[in-house]
Design a protein around this motif. Sequence first.
Motif, mmCIF file in Angstrom:
data_model
loop_
_atom_site.group_PDB
_atom_site.id
_atom_site.type_symbol
_atom_site.label_atom_id
_atom_site.label_comp_id
_atom_site.label_asym_id
_atom_site.label_seq_id
_atom_site.Cartn_x
_atom_site.Cartn_y
_atom_site.Cartn_z
ATOM 1 N N ASN A 1 -43.214 -26.853 1.970
ATOM 2 C CA ASN A 1 -44.008 -25.884 2.729
ATOM 3 C C ASN A 1 -45.160 -25.391 1.870
ATOM 4 N N SER A 2 -46.060 -24.684 2.480
ATOM 5 C CA SER A 2 -47.198 -24.041 1.798
ATOM 6 C C SER A 2 -48.273 -25.012 1.304
ATOM 7 N N GLN A 3 -48.109 -26.294 1.581
ATOM 8 C CA GLN A 3 -49.030 -27.261 0.956
ATOM 9 C C GLN A 3 -50.398 -27.290 1.626
ATOM 10 N N ILE A 4 -51.390 -27.721 0.871
ATOM 11 C CA ILE A 4 -52.730 -27.906 1.434
ATOM 12 C C ILE A 4 -52.718 -29.132 2.350
ATOM 13 N N SER A 5 -53.737 -29.226 3.172
ATOM 14 C CA SER A 5 -53.850 -30.361 4.095
ATOM 15 C C SER A 5 -54.522 -31.552 3.404
ATOM 16 N N VAL B 1 -54.427 -22.112 -9.523
ATOM 17 C CA VAL B 1 -53.529 -20.969 -9.318
ATOM 18 C C VAL B 1 -52.661 -21.285 -8.097
ATOM 19 N N GLY B 2 -51.350 -21.403 -8.297
ATOM 20 C CA GLY B 2 -50.429 -21.641 -7.174
ATOM 21 C C GLY B 2 -49.969 -23.079 -7.094
ATOM 22 N N LEU B 3 -48.816 -23.398 -7.720
ATOM 23 C CA LEU B 3 -48.343 -24.794 -7.780
ATOM 24 C C LEU B 3 -47.468 -25.167 -6.592
ATOM 25 N N ALA B 4 -46.561 -24.284 -6.208
ATOM 26 C CA ALA B 4 -45.594 -24.555 -5.127
ATOM 27 C C ALA B 4 -44.919 -25.921 -5.343
ATOM 28 N N PHE B 5 -44.983 -26.822 -4.340
ATOM 29 C CA PHE B 5 -44.334 -28.133 -4.497
ATOM 30 C C PHE B 5 -45.271 -29.173 -5.119
ATOM 31 N N THR C 1 -48.529 -30.175 -4.166
ATOM 32 C CA THR C 1 -49.413 -31.040 -3.366
ATOM 33 C C THR C 1 -50.853 -31.003 -3.880
ATOM 34 N N SER C 2 -51.426 -29.794 -3.989
ATOM 35 C CA SER C 2 -52.818 -29.724 -4.461
ATOM 36 C C SER C 2 -52.933 -30.221 -5.901
ATOM 37 N N ALA C 3 -51.935 -29.933 -6.722
ATOM 38 C CA ALA C 3 -51.979 -30.387 -8.123
ATOM 39 C C ALA C 3 -51.973 -31.909 -8.196
ATOM 40 N N ILE D 1 -50.949 -22.711 -12.886
ATOM 41 C CA ILE D 1 -50.350 -21.381 -13.097
ATOM 42 C C ILE D 1 -49.465 -21.010 -11.907
ATOM 43 N N ASP D 2 -48.228 -20.603 -12.195
ATOM 44 C CA ASP D 2 -47.351 -20.125 -11.111
ATOM 45 C C ASP D 2 -46.156 -19.384 -11.715
ATOM 46 N N PRO D 3 -46.021 -18.105 -11.408
ATOM 47 C CA PRO D 3 -44.894 -17.363 -11.998
ATOM 48 C C PRO D 3 -43.555 -17.669 -11.338
ATOM 49 N N SER E 1 -37.237 -20.199 -4.926
ATOM 50 C CA SER E 1 -38.627 -20.505 -4.559
ATOM 51 C C SER E 1 -38.841 -22.023 -4.587
ATOM 52 N N TYR E 2 -39.227 -22.550 -5.746
ATOM 53 C CA TYR E 2 -39.590 -23.976 -5.800
ATOM 54 C C TYR E 2 -38.672 -24.784 -6.708
ATOM 55 N N GLY E 3 -37.812 -24.118 -7.485
ATOM 56 C CA GLY E 3 -36.815 -24.812 -8.298
ATOM 57 C C GLY E 3 -37.387 -25.882 -9.225
ATOM 58 N N PRO F 1 -48.000 -14.706 -13.959
ATOM 59 C CA PRO F 1 -48.933 -14.338 -12.893
ATOM 60 C C PRO F 1 -50.359 -14.695 -13.323
ATOM 61 N N SER F 2 -51.186 -15.032 -12.359
ATOM 62 C CA SER F 2 -52.516 -15.581 -12.678
ATOM 63 C C SER F 2 -53.387 -14.622 -13.491
ATOM 64 N N HIS F 3 -53.247 -13.286 -13.251
ATOM 65 C CA HIS F 3 -54.145 -12.385 -13.986
ATOM 66 C C HIS F 3 -53.858 -12.416 -15.482
ATOM 67 N N ILE G 1 -58.114 -22.038 -6.257
ATOM 68 C CA ILE G 1 -57.397 -20.764 -6.091
ATOM 69 C C ILE G 1 -56.535 -20.812 -4.826
ATOM 70 N N ASP G 2 -55.221 -20.768 -5.018
ATOM 71 C CA ASP G 2 -54.290 -20.788 -3.884
ATOM 72 C C ASP G 2 -53.000 -20.064 -4.301
ATOM 73 N N GLY G 3 -53.166 -18.821 -4.756
ATOM 74 C CA GLY G 3 -52.021 -18.068 -5.261
ATOM 75 C C GLY G 3 -51.596 -16.976 -4.300
HETATM 76 C C1 LIG Z 1 -49.734 -21.350 -0.869
HETATM 77 S S1 LIG Z 1 -48.724 -21.655 -2.225
HETATM 78 C C2 LIG Z 1 -49.619 -22.872 -3.129
HETATM 79 C C3 LIG Z 1 -49.597 -24.220 -2.464
HETATM 80 C C4 LIG Z 1 -50.098 -25.338 -3.349
HETATM 81 N N1 LIG Z 1 -51.468 -25.133 -3.702
HETATM 82 C C5 LIG Z 1 -49.914 -26.655 -2.651
HETATM 83 O O1 LIG Z 1 -50.874 -27.302 -2.219
HETATM 84 O O2 LIG Z 1 -48.746 -27.063 -2.522
HETATM 85 C C6 LIG Z 1 -48.987 -20.207 -3.170
HETATM 86 C C7 LIG Z 1 -48.403 -20.279 -4.562
HETATM 87 O O3 LIG Z 1 -48.873 -19.165 -5.308
HETATM 88 C C8 LIG Z 1 -47.863 -18.758 -6.181
HETATM 89 N N2 LIG Z 1 -48.144 -17.386 -6.601
HETATM 90 C C9 LIG Z 1 -47.780 -16.238 -6.017
HETATM 91 N N3 LIG Z 1 -48.210 -15.187 -6.724
HETATM 92 C C10 LIG Z 1 -48.874 -15.680 -7.791
HETATM 93 C C11 LIG Z 1 -49.546 -15.103 -8.895
HETATM 94 N N4 LIG Z 1 -49.615 -13.779 -9.039
HETATM 95 N N5 LIG Z 1 -50.113 -15.919 -9.805
HETATM 96 C C12 LIG Z 1 -50.054 -17.261 -9.636
HETATM 97 N N6 LIG Z 1 -49.426 -17.879 -8.607
HETATM 98 C C13 LIG Z 1 -48.846 -17.095 -7.700
HETATM 99 C C14 LIG Z 1 -46.592 -18.944 -5.382
HETATM 100 O O4 LIG Z 1 -45.453 -19.040 -6.222
HETATM 101 C C15 LIG Z 1 -46.895 -20.238 -4.639
HETATM 102 O O5 LIG Z 1 -46.445 -21.340 -5.363
#
Ligand SMILES: C[S@@+](CC[C@H](N)C(=O)[O-])C[C@H]1O[C@@H](n2cnc3c(N)ncnc32)[C@H](O)[C@@H]1O
Length: 243
Positions: A25-29, A51-55, A57-59, A77-79, A86-88, A110-112, A130-132
């Motif tokens: 879930n949460s992946q980019i198109s 910013v935002g690795l999730a599974f 996809t974008s990476a 970056i992804d906390p 979450s993503y295990g 966290p990204s900051h 940026i996708d955090g």
């Molecule tokens: C929409 S998902 C990213 C989807 C990813 N880009 C992809 O294509 O699969 C948002 C991600 O941001 C991460 N996230 C949430 N808060 C964050 C923060 N403060 N700093 C960095 N990443 C954060 C979440 O853990 C999640 O993996």
Amino acid sequence: MNPVLEEILTTGNTKTLDGKTKKVNSQISIEEGALIQKCIEELQAQVSVEVGLAFGTSALFICEALKKTPQTKHYVIDPYQMQEQSYGGIGLNNLKRAGFGAIVEFIEKPSHLALAMLEEKNIKADFAFIDGWHTFDHTLTDFFLIDKILKIDGVVILDDSDWKSVEKVCSFISKNRSYKFIGGSTQRSHLNNSGDKSSPNSPLSKVKNLFRNSSSETKTKFGAMAFKKISFDDRRWDHYADF
Ligand SMILES: C[S@@+](CC[C@H](N)C(=O)[O-])C[C@H]1O[C@@H](n2cnc3c(N)ncnc32)[C@H](O)[C@@H]1O
């Protein structure tokens, strides 16, 4: 296309660390992935930040497009990546399975905090995504800190730029900062996984207006927007333009 990415795009599934099938879930198109890859290829980017690795996809799109030299690096970056609920660790494992382990540097913060740390280390990036956390203030903070490490002519893409919060940040960038809108993807991200996405073979045709001669602002709603950095920040200390 890398088989790990292809599996996500065609089935909407991926593998857990112990080989089980897991819905993504949460992946980019695909269209957003194509926008990312077009930007990276045009730039011949070597160093990128996400910013935002999730599974992953974008990476995976990013790593596939980076110019492969010994200097190549993708900082991601992804906390919450390693949290089981979450993503295990699946995103990071996907990057390794895809053969990108050597170029990826994962930062579990966290990204900051992570972006400020990259600035402190004097990292200079060609490309950023940026996708955090999608609130206005988090997205603006991500942009602000990425600007500190982005080279002139570098490109930053903001995902979900049709969300009110992210749209507002894009408007701020257009009206206050020395960045030029160079293109967007009209396809929304975070699609469901019903498998009805367009073919992975035709993504570029759906990337609209890329690198067109655009004005500093756009009225079109994009699922992701790409901005090129034109110059260093030379605004007066009291600069302000409504956005
Ligand atoms: C929409 S998902 C990213 C989807 C990813 N880009 C992809 O294509 O699969 C948002 C991600 O941001 C991460 N996230 C949430 N808060 C964050 C923060 N403060 N700093 C960095 N990443 C954060 C979440 O853990 C999640 O993996």
